[in-house]
Design an enzyme around this catalytic site. Sequence first.
Site, short mmCIF file in Angstrom:
data_model
loop_
_atom_site.label_atom_id
_atom_site.label_comp_id
_atom_site.label_asym_id
_atom_site.label_seq_id
_atom_site.Cartn_x
_atom_site.Cartn_y
_atom_site.Cartn_z
N LYS A 13 -55.78 -6.78 -29.76
CA LYS A 13 -54.32 -6.58 -29.81
C LYS A 13 -53.64 -7.10 -28.54
O LYS A 13 -52.65 -7.81 -28.61
CB LYS A 13 -53.96 -5.09 -30.00
CG LYS A 13 -54.50 -4.47 -31.26
CD LYS A 13 -53.99 -3.05 -31.45
CE LYS A 13 -54.39 -2.08 -30.37
NZ LYS A 13 -55.85 -1.81 -30.27
N ARG A 88 -50.19 5.08 -33.09
CA ARG A 88 -51.62 5.33 -33.29
C ARG A 88 -51.83 6.45 -34.31
O ARG A 88 -52.98 6.69 -34.71
CB ARG A 88 -52.26 5.75 -31.97
CG ARG A 88 -52.68 4.56 -31.10
CD ARG A 88 -53.08 5.11 -29.76
NE ARG A 88 -54.22 4.47 -29.17
CZ ARG A 88 -54.13 3.45 -28.31
NH1 ARG A 88 -52.98 2.90 -28.03
NH2 ARG A 88 -55.22 2.96 -27.76
N ARG A 127 -65.40 -6.55 -21.29
CA ARG A 127 -64.00 -6.92 -21.02
C ARG A 127 -63.67 -6.86 -19.52
O ARG A 127 -64.06 -5.92 -18.83
CB ARG A 127 -63.07 -5.98 -21.79
CG ARG A 127 -61.60 -6.22 -21.45
CD ARG A 127 -60.67 -5.71 -22.51
NE ARG A 127 -60.57 -4.26 -22.56
CZ ARG A 127 -59.75 -3.62 -23.38
NH1 ARG A 127 -59.00 -4.30 -24.23
NH2 ARG A 127 -59.71 -2.30 -23.39
N ARG A 160 -61.83 -1.84 -17.00
CA ARG A 160 -61.06 -0.61 -17.21
C ARG A 160 -61.97 0.61 -17.18
O ARG A 160 -63.09 0.56 -17.70
CB ARG A 160 -60.33 -0.67 -18.56
CG ARG A 160 -58.98 -1.34 -18.46
CD ARG A 160 -58.33 -1.54 -19.78
NE ARG A 160 -58.34 -0.38 -20.67
CZ ARG A 160 -57.72 -0.34 -21.84
NH1 ARG A 160 -57.03 -1.40 -22.26
NH2 ARG A 160 -57.77 0.72 -22.60
N ARG A 171 -62.97 6.76 -28.16
CA ARG A 171 -61.71 6.10 -28.56
C ARG A 171 -61.81 5.63 -30.02
O ARG A 171 -60.85 5.75 -30.79
CB ARG A 171 -61.42 4.92 -27.63
CG ARG A 171 -60.92 5.38 -26.27
CD ARG A 171 -61.11 4.33 -25.19
NE ARG A 171 -60.31 3.14 -25.39
CZ ARG A 171 -60.60 1.96 -24.82
NH1 ARG A 171 -61.65 1.83 -24.05
NH2 ARG A 171 -59.82 0.94 -25.04
P1 AMP Z 1 -54.94 1.02 -24.85
O1 AMP Z 1 -54.65 0.21 -23.62
O2 AMP Z 1 -53.98 0.73 -25.95
O3 AMP Z 1 -56.39 0.92 -25.28
O4 AMP Z 1 -54.69 2.55 -24.46
C1 AMP Z 1 -55.45 3.17 -23.44
C2 AMP Z 1 -55.28 4.67 -23.51
O5 AMP Z 1 -53.90 5.01 -23.29
C3 AMP Z 1 -55.61 5.31 -24.85
O6 AMP Z 1 -57.01 5.56 -25.01
C4 AMP Z 1 -54.78 6.59 -24.79
O7 AMP Z 1 -55.39 7.55 -23.94
C5 AMP Z 1 -53.51 6.12 -24.10
N1 AMP Z 1 -52.52 5.64 -25.09
C6 AMP Z 1 -52.07 4.36 -25.27
N2 AMP Z 1 -51.19 4.29 -26.27
C7 AMP Z 1 -51.07 5.56 -26.76
C8 AMP Z 1 -50.34 6.14 -27.82
N3 AMP Z 1 -49.56 5.39 -28.64
N4 AMP Z 1 -50.46 7.47 -28.03
C9 AMP Z 1 -51.23 8.23 -27.25
N5 AMP Z 1 -51.99 7.74 -26.24
C10 AMP Z 1 -51.91 6.42 -25.99
#
Ligand code: AMP
Length: 215
Positions: A13, A88, A127, A160, A171
Amino acid sequence: MYLVLLGPPGAGKGTQAKKLAVTLNLPHISTGDILRQNVKDGTDLGKQAKGIMDKGLLVPDELVAKMLDERFNNPDISNGFILDGYPRTLAQAKTLDQILSNKGKKLDLVVYLNSSDQTIINRLGGRLVCSKCGSNFHVTNMPPKVKGLCDNCQAALYQRSDDNETTVRKRLEVYKKEVASLIEYYAKTGKLHSLNADLGAEVVLSQIIDLAGGK
Ligand code: AMP
């Protein structure tokens, strides 16, 4: 073009959103990036979110919704956005519709990047992310030209903290619990398109651009 990218962590994404943002000249809004910036800056939101993110769990809806609502006040979204990492959950999808409708806007396209567990674990395990511009690389699939440095801005790359195997599995588990209702919700709108994200990034990008052009 108000476009949402859905899909599991590691489906690409972020990579696709960054390229689409350039091609379509729209802002890339990633809730994960905004949260990580808050963690880095030590804001109250960042302090509340850090432990939750490190466990691979979802930050509470009301915190993320408020953050997104504020981000949408920026006039750079007047012609659209590429939204990555939100919604999400079904509740977040409904919140997004509400926030947008309050601003007189609505979604045009929802692209679901579908990816196998094996691809996800391989991708996230290798990554590398740029500490300055956020570009993504991969130790074997997409290595940077100079080891440890970003091709675009030469800043240092890092892994990360939530890309370790235990957190990735958590996740994925959280994602799978929520995704079906989200897909069902968007399928009813007729705006949902599903793509095979195990294919190469360039193939997937051109498919998304075709879909966006048709809107
Ligand atoms: P990402 O970079 O999209 O993989 O997000 C990393 C982390 O940020 C996720 O595992 C969640 O802990 C938090 N996070 C990101 N977007 C959301 C969301 N829409 N709702 C809740 N937590 C989020």
